[in-house]
Design a protein around this motif. Sequence first.
Motif, PDB file in Angstrom:
ATOM      1  N   PRO A  58      49.676 -77.490 -31.590  1.00 60.58           N
ATOM      2  CA  PRO A  58      49.679 -78.227 -30.333  1.00 60.58           C
ATOM      3  C   PRO A  58      48.262 -78.638 -29.920  1.00 60.58           C
ATOM      4  CG  PRO A  58      50.111 -75.895 -29.942  1.00 60.58           C
ATOM      5  CD  PRO A  58      50.066 -76.090 -31.426  1.00 60.58           C
ATOM      6  N   LYS A  59      48.171 -79.733 -29.179  1.00 57.07           N
ATOM      7  CA  LYS A  59      46.868 -80.217 -28.710  1.00 57.07           C
ATOM      8  C   LYS A  59      46.368 -79.322 -27.585  1.00 57.07           C
ATOM      9  CE  LYS A  59      46.199 -83.903 -26.075  1.00 57.07           C
ATOM     10  NZ  LYS A  59      46.039 -85.253 -25.554  1.00 57.07           N
ATOM     11  N   GLU A  60      45.074 -79.016 -27.625  1.00 56.41           N
ATOM     12  CA  GLU A  60      44.458 -78.251 -26.551  1.00 56.41           C
ATOM     13  C   GLU A  60      43.025 -78.711 -26.363  1.00 56.41           C
ATOM     14  OE1 GLU A  60      42.760 -74.147 -28.112  1.00 56.41           O
ATOM     15  OE2 GLU A  60      44.873 -74.318 -28.675  1.00 56.41           O
ATOM     16  N   VAL A  71      41.632 -80.889 -29.430  1.00 58.29           N
ATOM     17  CA  VAL A  71      41.787 -80.562 -30.846  1.00 58.29           C
ATOM     18  C   VAL A  71      43.189 -80.028 -31.108  1.00 58.29           C
ATOM     19  CG1 VAL A  71      39.335 -80.022 -31.133  1.00 58.29           C
ATOM     20  CG2 VAL A  71      40.927 -78.190 -30.577  1.00 58.29           C
ATOM     21  N   LYS A  72      43.568 -80.036 -32.389  1.00 59.71           N
ATOM     22  CA  LYS A  72      44.794 -79.393 -32.854  1.00 59.71           C
ATOM     23  C   LYS A  72      44.413 -78.514 -34.035  1.00 59.71           C
ATOM     24  CE  LYS A  72      47.996 -83.105 -31.641  1.00 59.71           C
ATOM     25  NZ  LYS A  72      49.071 -83.977 -32.148  1.00 59.71           N
ATOM     26  N   TYR A  87      39.992 -83.029 -34.778  1.00 63.03           N
ATOM     27  CA  TYR A  87      39.497 -83.600 -33.529  1.00 63.03           C
ATOM     28  C   TYR A  87      40.425 -84.737 -33.130  1.00 63.03           C
ATOM     29  CZ  TYR A  87      34.944 -81.256 -33.978  1.00 63.03           C
ATOM     30  OH  TYR A  87      33.932 -80.335 -34.068  1.00 63.03           O
ATOM     31  N   VAL A  88      41.042 -84.635 -31.969  1.00 68.96           N
ATOM     32  CA  VAL A  88      41.940 -85.663 -31.468  1.00 68.96           C
ATOM     33  C   VAL A  88      41.195 -86.601 -30.513  1.00 68.96           C
ATOM     34  CG1 VAL A  88      44.074 -86.098 -30.183  1.00 68.96           C
ATOM     35  CG2 VAL A  88      43.914 -84.123 -31.720  1.00 68.96           C
ATOM     36  N   GLN A  95      30.030 -88.119 -29.292  1.00 64.96           N
ATOM     37  CA  GLN A  95      30.854 -87.317 -30.204  1.00 64.96           C
ATOM     38  C   GLN A  95      32.097 -88.057 -30.703  1.00 64.96           C
ATOM     39  OE1 GLN A  95      29.702 -84.180 -31.175  1.00 64.96           O
ATOM     40  NE2 GLN A  95      27.945 -84.998 -30.079  1.00 64.96           N
ATOM     41  N   LYS A  96      32.248 -89.313 -30.333  1.00 61.53           N
ATOM     42  CA  LYS A  96      33.439 -90.095 -30.691  1.00 61.53           C
ATOM     43  C   LYS A  96      33.648 -90.211 -32.208  1.00 61.53           C
ATOM     44  CE  LYS A  96      35.150 -91.444 -26.685  1.00 61.53           C
ATOM     45  NZ  LYS A  96      36.477 -90.990 -26.285  1.00 61.53           N
TER      46      LYS A  96
END
Length: 118
Positions: A58-60, A71-72, A87-88, A95-96
Motif C-alpha cells: 500500500p502507498k504511504e 512510497v510503496k 517512489y510514487v 527529488q522528482k
Amino acid sequence: MSKTHKTHQNFLSSDRIYTCTTCHTHLARHEDLISKAFQGRHGRAYLFSRVTNVSLGPKEDRVLITGVHSVKDIRCDVCSNVVGWKYVFAFEKSQKYKENKYIVEKAMISKENQWDEP
C-alpha cells in the motif's frame, strides 16, 4: 498479510543480474541500475529504473533523508521478503527524478553467478 506466491516468474536476460538473497529470484538487471549512492532502511541501497518479480504494498508517506515521499514497499513475488520500495511521489521539486523508480536494499540482493563490476 497472506503470502501469495506467483506461479509465473520473469527471467531476465543479461550477463549481470541481481537476485533475491533468500530465494534467488531475478529482480533487476545491472543495465537498469541508476545509482548506488542511496540509503535504505538497513544500510546501503541501489536505485533502479526497473525491477521485476515484485509486488507493491500500500502507498504511504514516509519521511526519508531527502524529505517526504509517497512510497510503496516492494516484496519478492516468490519468498515475500520486503526488498525495498517504489517512489510514487516526491513532494520536493529536486527529488522528482525518483518518481516511478525503485530502491532495492543491498543486503537483500545478490549478484547471480558472482560477476565483477568493470
